[in-house]
Write a protein that holds these residues in place. Structure first.
Motif, mmCIF file in Angstrom:
data_model
loop_
_atom_site.group_PDB
_atom_site.id
_atom_site.type_symbol
_atom_site.label_atom_id
_atom_site.label_comp_id
_atom_site.label_asym_id
_atom_site.label_seq_id
_atom_site.Cartn_x
_atom_site.Cartn_y
_atom_site.Cartn_z
ATOM 1 N N GLY A 222 -10.144 6.565 -1.602
ATOM 2 C CA GLY A 222 -10.834 5.359 -2.482
ATOM 3 C C GLY A 222 -10.914 5.972 -3.761
ATOM 4 O O GLY A 222 -10.558 6.976 -4.314
ATOM 5 N N PRO A 223 -11.850 5.151 -4.630
ATOM 6 C CA PRO A 223 -12.348 3.889 -4.369
ATOM 7 C C PRO A 223 -10.899 2.890 -4.721
ATOM 8 O O PRO A 223 -10.117 3.181 -5.589
ATOM 9 C CB PRO A 223 -13.361 3.715 -5.632
ATOM 10 N N ASN A 224 -11.050 1.968 -3.912
ATOM 11 C CA ASN A 224 -9.777 0.968 -4.033
ATOM 12 C C ASN A 224 -8.610 1.352 -4.119
ATOM 13 O O ASN A 224 -7.572 1.107 -4.831
ATOM 14 C CB ASN A 224 -10.098 -0.040 -5.315
ATOM 15 N N ASN A 225 -8.305 2.574 -3.104
ATOM 16 C CA ASN A 225 -6.944 2.913 -2.878
ATOM 17 C C ASN A 225 -6.565 3.712 -4.058
ATOM 18 O O ASN A 225 -5.217 3.887 -4.258
ATOM 19 C CB ASN A 225 -6.015 1.901 -2.316
ATOM 20 N N THR B 204 -12.098 12.153 -1.631
ATOM 21 C CA THR B 204 -12.391 10.794 -1.726
ATOM 22 C C THR B 204 -11.799 9.850 -0.635
ATOM 23 O O THR B 204 -12.338 8.542 -1.031
ATOM 24 C CB THR B 204 -11.376 10.378 -2.985
ATOM 25 N N SER C 93 -12.709 4.134 -9.917
ATOM 26 C CA SER C 93 -11.217 3.976 -10.020
ATOM 27 C C SER C 93 -10.626 4.713 -11.146
ATOM 28 O O SER C 93 -9.653 5.442 -11.454
ATOM 29 C CB SER C 93 -10.688 2.695 -9.743
ATOM 30 N N LEU D 142 0.604 -1.196 -0.031
ATOM 31 C CA LEU D 142 0.167 -0.013 0.058
ATOM 32 C C LEU D 142 0.831 1.279 0.099
ATOM 33 O O LEU D 142 0.459 2.160 -0.624
ATOM 34 C CB LEU D 142 -0.961 -0.100 1.340
#
Lengths: 477, 300
Positions: free
Chosen positions: B247-250, B244, B161, B71
């Motif tokens: 996100g979304p999904n990092n 945000t 994303s 991450l």
């Protein structure tokens, strides 16, 4: 040049000295433990500090009176209340906790206790809370203030996370909402019901069947509330194995995606925040919304009054709405397990060991805030159920304009309230929170945005869970 | 006599030196307290598993764990992408706007300066609320109304994303040029008219004047804005946090947001401090490279 070097050396020395001082204090206080304290009847003067957010619409207006009443009951004690907004609350408290000087009492959600237990900064009041104090509480909410064997404060209320429906729209769609309030509904029944709530105009959806706030971290609320009703009331089962690797979790993810694919929920759901979903509800853009708390009935009524007054203060474009409390659906034949929120007055300690007298005084203040007249007034303001005998008694003389049907619906849901899990060790809890933040929420955002499949999310969660808890630390079914 | 004069001179230098050090000391103490101490303290925290009631020394674990964390690298990649997409475009836009404003009458020029500078002094939170409304994914959002006019369907700007990062970049392109414009205007006003007159005599057109006079003359300002822009961009936090949440999904998790989450969501202050220092080293490295390659022929 030589002189300049001296000055520079002095600065470096000063910096190092300051740094060394900080380090020394930390190491000196390391490993201190809280000795047993007993209830005290000391009449020595003492001040108790409390950091309190606007728990209910009128709560902060009563601070002066609360402090006065507390002082009248305990002439040697002063209750010093520091108000904070909800937005500031966590950051303010975290800063104070990490500096080693938190307030004696702070109003926070019970789920936050484990993180402060890990820091060693919450005050265990098990040995100081009197039998009378403990006996005043309903058992279920009090359990939420426990972690391991410790009791870390008193709860203020226990509210249920429900859904909220527009009565007129529900009836127009032929939904027997009273039956749902009494008996609940399965996912299949819920899915069919919200399909009926969709209204299309010129090919565009003008009213959705269901809208839940899922933007950002709100996504975890949606998934968490539904997971409880899918046979996973907590992230860990009773054997402390991570539960979200169960096949039920995959089924749940598929079901939640279906609601968007059906067109019952907006495809832009991942961008809907709490404010927007409430606005959509008041403006008739959705038949059912979530998550709902009892106080939303009050908010809807207040907006109805503004529409009637026609003074421009009502939400723009809003319509009169009768707010109907509805339970979340159950999934895959699981038993209902209502998601609850238990917030309360958590007790803190600083770097310096509190004396037994001070500890007893903190407990007195926390109990004063969480029970009797103060709790009754605040909970009535919130439409929240009373959880102390003293609060119930004080509330008897207070009038509240609340739908009887909604009261019964909330009571029904509270009968199935998800029990507290003080047995989950704080390190496991912390790992689960991290997994939720770093994997579940991002992947779920991807799922509701239609970018990944339920299977892909499930596999990602399973992989991360094995990495965090080991192959034997997860549920396999 | 000469000896007496020499002695007075020496004493005067001594006195001046003391006063000089006294004045510098104020700044040095402030620097030591508010810059050096936090940095040294952050370094010490980065070697610990920090807890208010007693931290544990863990050596370089926080650094190695961060460097192994997928991450962290995703956040680093996002931050780099954001920087590459925003900084050069913002410099070009600011320069272009400054060039367009320059010939205007003084009052009109001041009006435009004020308009462009306003977002710099406005609350970032308030601006984010406005941008959230602009990016509203439903029919009412301004961008969706705009693209519908051209026949496109609604976009889930911040919730998808594929568009979330672009939305943050777009937000950066369309705002916060105030400081750069003012600096470029100051640079433009410092260019001697003789250069333009000579160019005109040689028959240079507008773009040739920009190419051969304006851009070289603005190089010091450009270098300054490039370095500070890259530093600010690498530290971007507010936009991702408010718009945000990462996100979304990092897809929009920036390093600044990751550090904030580690510190204030997980209370992993040691890891957060380690990541801050890694970020500081990366920024310092990039700044050195910028000075080395872009600043070698810059005159101040």
């Amino acid at each position: 040049m030589k002189r300049k070097m001296h000055v520079l050396a002095s600065v470096v020395a000063l910096t190092m000295a300051l740094t060394a001082c900080g380090g020394k204090t930390e190491s000196n206080t390391a490993g201190t433990s809280t000795p047993a304290a007993s209830a005290s009847t000391s009449t020595a003067k003492d001040t108790i500090t409390a950091l309190l957010p606007p728990v209910s619409p009128n709560y902060q207006k009563t601070f002066e009176q609360i402090a006065k009443d507390f002082n009248a009951a305990n002439p040697n004690l002063t209750l010093k209340i520091e108000p904070a907004s909800w937005e500031d609350m966590t950051q303010k408290l975290d800063t104070q906790v990490n500096a080693g000087s938190p307030p004696d009492i702070a109003f926070i959600g019970s789920e936050g206790i484990s993180k402060y237990v890990q820091q060693g900064m919450v005050l265990d009041i098990t040995d100081t809370a009197t039998k009378e104090m403990v006996a005043d509480y309903d058992k279920a909410p009090l359990e939420y203030m426990k972690n391991g064997k410790g009791l870390y404060g008193f709860p203020a209320y226990m509210e249920v996370h429900a859904l909220g429906g527009n009565k007129a729209y529900l009836e127009k769609a032929g939904i027997d909402w009273k039956k749902v309030q009494q008996n609940g509904w399965t996912f299949e029944e819920f899915r069919e019901a919200i399909k009926k709530g969709v209204i299309k105009e010129n090919g565009q959806t003008s009213t959705y069947g269901f809208v839940f706030a899922t933007k950002g971290v709100a996504a975890k609320d949606y998934l968490g509330i539904m997971a409880k009703n899918a046979g996973m009331p907590a992230p860990f089962d009773k054997d402390l194995k991570y539960a979200y690797t169960s096949k039920n979790y995959l089924g749940l993810l598929k079901n939640l995606r279906q609601l968007i694919d059906d067109g019952s929920m907006p495809k832009e759901l991942s961008s809907v925040d709490a404010g927007k979903r409430w606005n959509m509800f008041l403006t008739g853009q959705t038949m059912i919304t979530g998550k709902g708390l009892a106080t939303f009935e009050n908010s809807a009524k207040a907006n109805n009054a503004k529409i009637t007054a026609n003074d421009g203060s009502a939400v723009k474009g809003s319509i009169p709405v009768d707010y109907i409390v509805l339970p979340a659906p159950t999934f895959q034949g699981a038993k209902p397990s209502s998601s609850t929120v238990v917030d309360g007055y958590v007790t803190f300690r600083g770097k310096k060991e509190p004396t037994a007298e001070h500890k007893a005084n903190v407990v007195k203040a926390a109990y004063f805030l969480a029970s009797g007249k103060v709790a009754a007034t605040t909970n009535n303001d919130l439409f929240a159920a009373h959880i102390t005998q003293s609060g119930k008694k004080a509330a008897e003389s207070m009038k509240i304009d609340r739908s009887a049907d909604n009261v019964i619906a909330v009571d029904n849901m509270l009968k199935n309230a998800t029990p507290a899990r003080p047995d989950i060790p704080s390190d496991l809890g912390a790992k689960a929170i991290k997994l939720e933040t770093e994997v579940i929420v991002p992947k779920f955002q991807g799922l509701i945005a239609g970018e990944i499949t339920a299977e892909a999310m499930y596999e990602a969660v399973k992989t991360a869970a094995i990495a965090a808890f080991g192959d034997n630390g997860i549920v396999k079914d | 006599m000469a000896n007496i004069a020499g002695s007075i001179k020496r004493r005067r230098i001594k006195g001046e030196g003391a006063w000089g050090y006294a004045f510098i000391a104020v700044a040095l103490v402030a620097f030591a307290m508010f810059t050096a101490y936090p940095v040294v303290s952050a370094f010490m925290i980065s070697l610990q598993e920090y807890k208010p009631l007693g931290s544990t020394y863990v050596g370089l674990d926080n650094y190695t764990n961060s460097l192994k964390d997928a991450l962290f690298w995703k956040a680093m990649g996002n931050t780099l992408l954001y920087t590459v997409l925003t900084v050069p475009v913002n410099l070009l836009l600011s320069m272009a706007i400054a060039i367009l404003i320059l010939p205007l009458r003084k009052k009109t020029q001041s009006f435009f300066k004020a308009v462009y500078y306003l977002p710099v002094v406005a609350s970032g939170v308030a601006l984010s609320v406005v941008w959230l409304w602009i990016f509203d994914p439903m029919e009412g959002g301004i961008f969706n109304q705009l693209i519908r006019f051209f026949g496109f369907s609604n976009q889930n700007w911040l919730g998808s994303s594929s568009t979330a990062m672009f939305s943050l970049v777009l937000m950066s392109w369309l705002s916060s040029h105030g400081t750069s414009i003012i600096i470029y205007l100051a640079g433009l006003l410092g260019i001697d008219d003789a250069y333009y007159e000579a160019a005109e005599l040689d028959g240079a057109n507008f773009f040739q004047k920009i190419r051969y006079i304006v851009i070289p003359a603005l190089k010091p300002a450009t270098l300054f804005l490039l370095v500070t822009g890259v530093i600010a961009s690498f530290q971007v936090f507010q936009n991702a946090y408010l718009m945000t949440g990462g996100g979304p999904n990092n897809a929009t998790t920036m390093v600044g947001l990751l550090i904030f989450n580690n510190a204030f969501t997980y209370f992993e202050f040691g890891k957060a401090a380690a990541q801050s220092l890694i970020l500081a080293v990366i920024i310092a490295g990039i700044s050195v490279i910028q000075f080395k390659y872009a600043g070698k022929d810059v005159e101040y």
